[in-house]
Structure formats: C-alpha cells, structure tokens
Design a protein around this motif. Structure first.
Motif, PDB file in Angstrom:
ATOM      1  N   SER A  70       0.837  -1.205   0.000  1.00  0.00           N
ATOM      2  CA  SER A  70       0.000   0.000   0.000  1.00  0.00           C
ATOM      3  C   SER A  70       0.867   1.250   0.000  1.00  0.00           C
ATOM      4  O   SER A  70       0.626   2.193  -0.753  1.00  0.00           O
ATOM      5  N   LEU A  71       1.885   1.219   0.857  1.00  0.00           N
ATOM      6  CA  LEU A  71       2.778   2.374   0.989  1.00  0.00           C
ATOM      7  C   LEU A  71       3.494   2.650  -0.337  1.00  0.00           C
ATOM      8  O   LEU A  71       3.571   3.797  -0.801  1.00  0.00           O
ATOM      9  N   ALA A  72       4.004   1.589  -0.955  1.00  0.00           N
ATOM     10  CA  ALA A  72       4.753   1.738  -2.205  1.00  0.00           C
ATOM     11  C   ALA A  72       3.832   2.222  -3.327  1.00  0.00           C
ATOM     12  O   ALA A  72       4.174   3.128  -4.085  1.00  0.00           O
ATOM     13  N   TYR A  73       2.635   1.623  -3.403  1.00  0.00           N
ATOM     14  CA  TYR A  73       1.686   1.971  -4.470  1.00  0.00           C
ATOM     15  C   TYR A  73       1.215   3.422  -4.319  1.00  0.00           C
ATOM     16  O   TYR A  73       1.240   4.204  -5.283  1.00  0.00           O
ATOM     17  N   ALA A  74       0.829   3.781  -3.105  1.00  0.00           N
ATOM     18  CA  ALA A  74       0.282   5.125  -2.878  1.00  0.00           C
ATOM     19  C   ALA A  74       1.313   6.222  -3.105  1.00  0.00           C
ATOM     20  O   ALA A  74       0.966   7.344  -3.453  1.00  0.00           O
ATOM     21  N   ASN A  75       2.576   5.890  -2.908  1.00  0.00           N
ATOM     22  CA  ASN A  75       3.625   6.909  -3.032  1.00  0.00           C
ATOM     23  C   ASN A  75       4.490   6.714  -4.274  1.00  0.00           C
ATOM     24  O   ASN A  75       5.520   7.381  -4.418  1.00  0.00           O
ATOM     25  N   ASP A  76       4.084   5.749  -5.108  1.00  0.00           N
ATOM     26  CA  ASP A  76       4.784   5.491  -6.366  1.00  0.00           C
ATOM     27  C   ASP A  76       6.281   5.202  -6.149  1.00  0.00           C
ATOM     28  O   ASP A  76       7.157   5.798  -6.782  1.00  0.00           O
ATOM     29  N   ILE A  77       6.526   4.286  -5.209  1.00  0.00           N
ATOM     30  CA  ILE A  77       7.910   3.887  -4.891  1.00  0.00           C
ATOM     31  C   ILE A  77       8.079   2.423  -5.310  1.00  0.00           C
ATOM     32  O   ILE A  77       7.181   1.615  -5.061  1.00  0.00           O
ATOM     33  N   PRO A  78       9.200   2.046  -5.937  1.00  0.00           N
ATOM     34  CA  PRO A  78       9.413   0.633  -6.274  1.00  0.00           C
ATOM     35  C   PRO A  78       9.380  -0.251  -5.022  1.00  0.00           C
ATOM     36  O   PRO A  78       9.747   0.197  -3.933  1.00  0.00           O
ATOM     37  N   LEU A  79       8.977  -1.511  -5.224  1.00  0.00           N
ATOM     38  CA  LEU A  79       8.796  -2.455  -4.114  1.00  0.00           C
ATOM     39  C   LEU A  79       9.545  -3.753  -4.400  1.00  0.00           C
ATOM     40  O   LEU A  79       9.524  -4.249  -5.537  1.00  0.00           O
ATOM     41  N   VAL A  80      10.204  -4.299  -3.380  1.00  0.00           N
ATOM     42  CA  VAL A  80      10.859  -5.607  -3.521  1.00  0.00           C
ATOM     43  C   VAL A  80      10.546  -6.457  -2.292  1.00  0.00           C
ATOM     44  O   VAL A  80      10.758  -6.020  -1.155  1.00  0.00           O
ATOM     45  N   GLY A  81      10.040  -7.665  -2.516  1.00  0.00           N
ATOM     46  CA  GLY A  81       9.819  -8.630  -1.438  1.00  0.00           C
ATOM     47  C   GLY A  81      11.123  -9.368  -1.181  1.00  0.00           C
ATOM     48  O   GLY A  81      11.831  -9.727  -2.113  1.00  0.00           O
ATOM     49  N   VAL A  82      11.442  -9.577   0.103  1.00  0.00           N
ATOM     50  CA  VAL A  82      12.760 -10.105   0.473  1.00  0.00           C
ATOM     51  C   VAL A  82      12.626 -11.436   1.218  1.00  0.00           C
ATOM     52  O   VAL A  82      11.696 -11.626   1.995  1.00  0.00           O
ATOM     53  N   ASN A  83      13.586 -12.317   0.954  1.00  0.00           N
ATOM     54  CA  ASN A  83      13.706 -13.570   1.698  1.00  0.00           C
ATOM     55  C   ASN A  83      14.400 -13.262   3.038  1.00  0.00           C
ATOM     56  O   ASN A  83      15.504 -12.722   3.062  1.00  0.00           O
ATOM     57  N   HIS A  84      13.740 -13.619   4.132  1.00  0.00           N
ATOM     58  CA  HIS A  84      14.223 -13.281   5.475  1.00  0.00           C
ATOM     59  C   HIS A  84      15.599 -13.900   5.784  1.00  0.00           C
ATOM     60  O   HIS A  84      16.412 -13.290   6.488  1.00  0.00           O
ATOM     61  N   ILE A  85      15.857 -15.074   5.255  1.00  0.00           N
ATOM     62  CA  ILE A  85      17.147 -15.736   5.530  1.00  0.00           C
ATOM     63  C   ILE A  85      18.278 -14.967   4.846  1.00  0.00           C
ATOM     64  O   ILE A  85      19.337 -14.731   5.432  1.00  0.00           O
ATOM     65  N   ARG A  86      18.027 -14.557   3.607  1.00  0.00           N
ATOM     66  CA  ARG A  86      19.013 -13.736   2.903  1.00  0.00           C
ATOM     67  C   ARG A  86      19.230 -12.416   3.643  1.00  0.00           C
ATOM     68  O   ARG A  86      20.348 -11.903   3.716  1.00  0.00           O
ATOM     69  N   ALA A  87      18.127 -11.870   4.171  1.00  0.00           N
ATOM     70  CA  ALA A  87      18.226 -10.597   4.899  1.00  0.00           C
ATOM     71  C   ALA A  87      19.118 -10.747   6.129  1.00  0.00           C
ATOM     72  O   ALA A  87      19.911  -9.856   6.439  1.00  0.00           O
ATOM     73  N   HIS A  88      19.006 -11.891   6.835  1.00  0.00           N
ATOM     74  CA  HIS A  88      19.883 -12.095   7.996  1.00  0.00           C
ATOM     75  C   HIS A  88      21.354 -11.993   7.567  1.00  0.00           C
ATOM     76  O   HIS A  88      22.164 -11.352   8.239  1.00  0.00           O
ATOM     77  N   ALA A  89      21.693 -12.630   6.456  1.00  0.00           N
ATOM     78  CA  ALA A  89      23.087 -12.577   5.977  1.00  0.00           C
ATOM     79  C   ALA A  89      23.466 -11.145   5.609  1.00  0.00           C
ATOM     80  O   ALA A  89      24.599 -10.706   5.832  1.00  0.00           O
ATOM     81  N   ALA A  90      22.498 -10.391   5.060  1.00  0.00           N
ATOM     82  CA  ALA A  90      22.771  -9.011   4.630  1.00  0.00           C
ATOM     83  C   ALA A  90      23.095  -8.089   5.800  1.00  0.00           C
ATOM     84  O   ALA A  90      23.689  -7.020   5.604  1.00  0.00           O
ATOM     85  N   ALA A  91      22.723  -8.497   7.024  1.00  0.00           N
ATOM     86  CA  ALA A  91      23.091  -7.700   8.209  1.00  0.00           C
ATOM     87  C   ALA A  91      24.610  -7.517   8.256  1.00  0.00           C
ATOM     88  O   ALA A  91      25.109  -6.488   8.724  1.00  0.00           O
ATOM     89  N   ALA A  92      25.338  -8.504   7.737  1.00  0.00           N
ATOM     90  CA  ALA A  92      26.809  -8.422   7.747  1.00  0.00           C
ATOM     91  C   ALA A  92      27.313  -7.292   6.841  1.00  0.00           C
ATOM     92  O   ALA A  92      28.326  -6.668   7.140  1.00  0.00           O
ATOM     93  N   TYR A  93      26.611  -7.014   5.747  1.00  0.00           N
ATOM     94  CA  TYR A  93      27.047  -5.916   4.863  1.00  0.00           C
ATOM     95  C   TYR A  93      26.908  -4.566   5.551  1.00  0.00           C
ATOM     96  O   TYR A  93      27.665  -3.633   5.270  1.00  0.00           O
ATOM     97  N   LEU A  94      25.904  -4.461   6.428  1.00  0.00           N
ATOM     98  CA  LEU A  94      25.712  -3.203   7.158  1.00  0.00           C
ATOM     99  C   LEU A  94      26.756  -3.065   8.267  1.00  0.00           C
ATOM    100  O   LEU A  94      27.284  -1.977   8.504  1.00  0.00           O
TER     101      LEU A  94
END
Ligand code: KG4
Ligand code: ZN
Length: 334
Positions: free
Chosen positions: A100-124
C-alpha cells in the motif's frame, strides 16, 4: 538510494531507513518493537496474537523510523519487505502494508527472503564486505550453511533436517525454567556449568555432508531432565546448559571447518538470532583465526530480527533487476 525496510515475519515489528549505494551503506534508523513480553506468557510465539500486534504497531513504527532517519517518504527510493519465510499471518501484515505504501507513493517495491536478509546484516556491520563468502544463518526458524557468490546468489550446501538451533535453545531453555526466548539467559547460564557434565549426542550428522539434526540432542536433554525428576535429584541446570551449548557450538564449528575446506572461501558470515551466542562467537573466532579466514559476525543489535537487514537485501535484489508489484504475496516457506 534510501531504502525503507519493513519486517514482520515473527514476533518483532520493525521498520528501518538505510542508505545504500555502490560506495556506502549506512543505517539511518532501525526501530524494533518486540512482542516477546506478550508471548512470554505462553512460552512461545502465538501466531494469531503476533499478527494482531503487527497490525497495531506497523504504522507508528514506520512513522518513527522515517522521523528518526530525518527523512520523509518522498525521499525513499525503494520499499523492501520480508515476504518469506515466516508466520504467514504475520508476514501478510508487513507485505500488505508495504504494498500500500509503495503503491500510494509510487515507490518501487521488492519482497525479500528473510534468511538472505539475515546474511545481509553483515554488509551493514562491515561496509567493506563483498561476497563471495560462506554464510552460516542460525535463528529461531532456520539453520543452514550457504555459499554466497553475489548478494543475490545463494546456494544452500548444508542445513538442518529437523529443528532450527534457536528453537532447540528455546525448548530446552523452557524446561530449564528460562523465560521465552531463552537464548540470552541460556548463554549466561552456560558460563556457570561444566560443559562435560551431561553427555549429549552431536547435532552434526556423521559423514561427508554439511547437515544437522537437533531432534536427538533435544530428546537426550529432555531425557536427562526426566531421569533426574524420576530419581528425585535436582538437575544440574548450569551443567546441562553448558553441555548443550558446547555440543551445539562444536557441531557448527565442525561443519563450518569442513565447508571452508571444501569451498576454499576466505570470508565467513555468521548471522541470525543464534549468532548472538557468545560461546559460538568465541569458538568461530578461534577457528577462523586458525584457518586465516576473515570472520564477519554482526553486532547483537543486527543478529535478531530487524528491518535494516531487510532494507539492505532489498537494495541488492533491486540492483539485480528484481521488482515486485501489488500482486506480491507472502509465503510461510522459502
Ligand atoms: O533471527 P531471530 O531473531 O528470529 C528468527 O528469524 O527466528 O532468532 C531468534 C532466536 C531465538 O530462538 C533465540 O532464543 C535465539 O535466536 N537467540 C540465541 C541467543 N540470542 C538469541 N540463541 C543462543 N544464544 C543467544 N545468545
Ligand atoms: Zn530471523
């Protein structure tokens, strides 16, 4: 690019604003509203209660994340949301809110795999880190070893055949009288006991594989407690916590050593809620030092569920060409 991350896969409602581009990664805000106090009464997460709590919290948590970042929605270039795996009702709250947020504000949207996201914490946590790397993701819902070739190219090379490591800590912790989730209290209790006190079977599956099984270990720990009860002797709680922790830690260390030798990787990422375990962290530091492998373990604040890691992974998925639309759905399984 400023990325707004949304995370509602289990019992944390989280929103974050992260600045990501090819030259830098920075967390501008990362608000986590934990529901653990609510679920503690039941000794574990009650899915229906989790979904309702996400519905109540999601708008204000997102507003807080934007405010704390010093930006407004018009500055956001991408919305990333955990779409899988997790509790389906909980995931749907975040996915629908993000859509809803992305559509209403015309922002691109990406659904993320939570396991991949855990690994991505290391990049931050380590802005200089670039794959390829080996990754161990250990949390309440998953335990697996991956080869990460690029941030969006994951190959699972080992995993649990039954329970996740965090689940095992939580179940045995509950029997030891520790409050849910038991991880942190279990970690502390283990320092007070003898790691050889209770003999337990290793969750590392024997042979040339990188798999685990936690069910036998859990059963053995439960049998020890039952036997003590039947004999009318008090269990050695700290001894069991120490023995259990050592057994799990050694199993992960053994399989990671084998995986590093097999693949030749020189970078090792450890992520997920169980990566907060201090015994595991110390043991893996020793292993990686001996093998001259660079170890990347996020700080405790980025090990548990949070939306900054979701935003980071969303950025890489977007950069690789992924786009989602209003038909984005959630999935309980990966
Ligand atoms: O990643 P996470 O926040 O949620 C899932 O995606 O599942 O992981 C939560 C899990 C819980 O099972 C919790 O007990 C465990 O991580 N945990 C720990 C520690 N801190 C949290 N397990 C062992 N030692 C810890 N210090
Ligand atoms: Zn998680």
């Amino acid at each position: 690019m400023l990325v707004l991350g949304i995370e509602t896969s289990c019992d944390e409602t989280s929103a974050a604003v992260v600045q990501m581009d090819d030259h830098g990664r920075k967390i501008l805000s990362n608000i986590v509203a934990s529901q653990v106090e609510t679920h503690r009464l039941y000794g574990g997460v009650v899915p229906e209660i989790a979904s309702r709590a996400h519905v109540e919290a999601i708008s204000s948590i997102t507003a807080q994340a934007l405010e704390a970042s010093g930006h407004s929605l018009k500055d956001i270039g991408l919305v990333g949301v955990t779409a899988l795996p997790g509790l389906i009702g909980a995931l749907l709250v975040g996915v629908n809110f993000a859509k809803s947020l992305a559509y209403a504000n015309d922002i691109p949207l990406v659904g993320v795999n939570h396991i991949r996201a855990h690994a991505a914490a290391a990049y931050l946590a380590y802005p200089e880190l670039e794959p390829p790397a080996l990754a161990l993701v250990v949390s309440g819902g998953h335990s697996a070893i991956y080869e990460i070739k690029t941030p969006v190219d994951f190959q699972e090379i080992g995993s649990t055949r039954d329970d996740a490591a965090g689940e095992a800590f939580d179940k045995i912790g509950r029997l030891l009288g520790l409050p849910y989730p038991a991880g942190a209290a279990f970690d502390r209790l283990a320092y007070e006991g003898d790691p050889e006190a209770v003999p337990l079977p290793s969750p590392a599956i024997h042979g040339q594989n990188l798999d685990f099984s936690f069910s036998g270990l859990k059963t053995a720990a439960i049998s020890y407690l039952h036997t003590c009860q039947q004999r009318g002797v008090p269990p050695d709680r700290a001894g069991l916590a120490a023995s259990f922790t050592k057994t799990v830690t050694e199993a992960f260390t053994q399989k990671i050593e084998a995986a590093l030798r097999l693949t030749g990787h020189k970078k090792m990422i450890v992520a997920g809620g169980v990566a907060a375990n201090s015994h595991l962290r110390q043991r893996l530091e020793t292993l990686c030092r001996a093998m001259q492998v660079a170890l990347y373990i996020p700080p405790l604040s980025l090990c548990g569920d949070n939306a900054a890691m979701v935003a980071a992974q969303a950025y890489y998925e977007y950069r690789a060409g992924r786009r989602d639309d209003t038909d984005l759905n959630a999935s309980a399984t990966a």
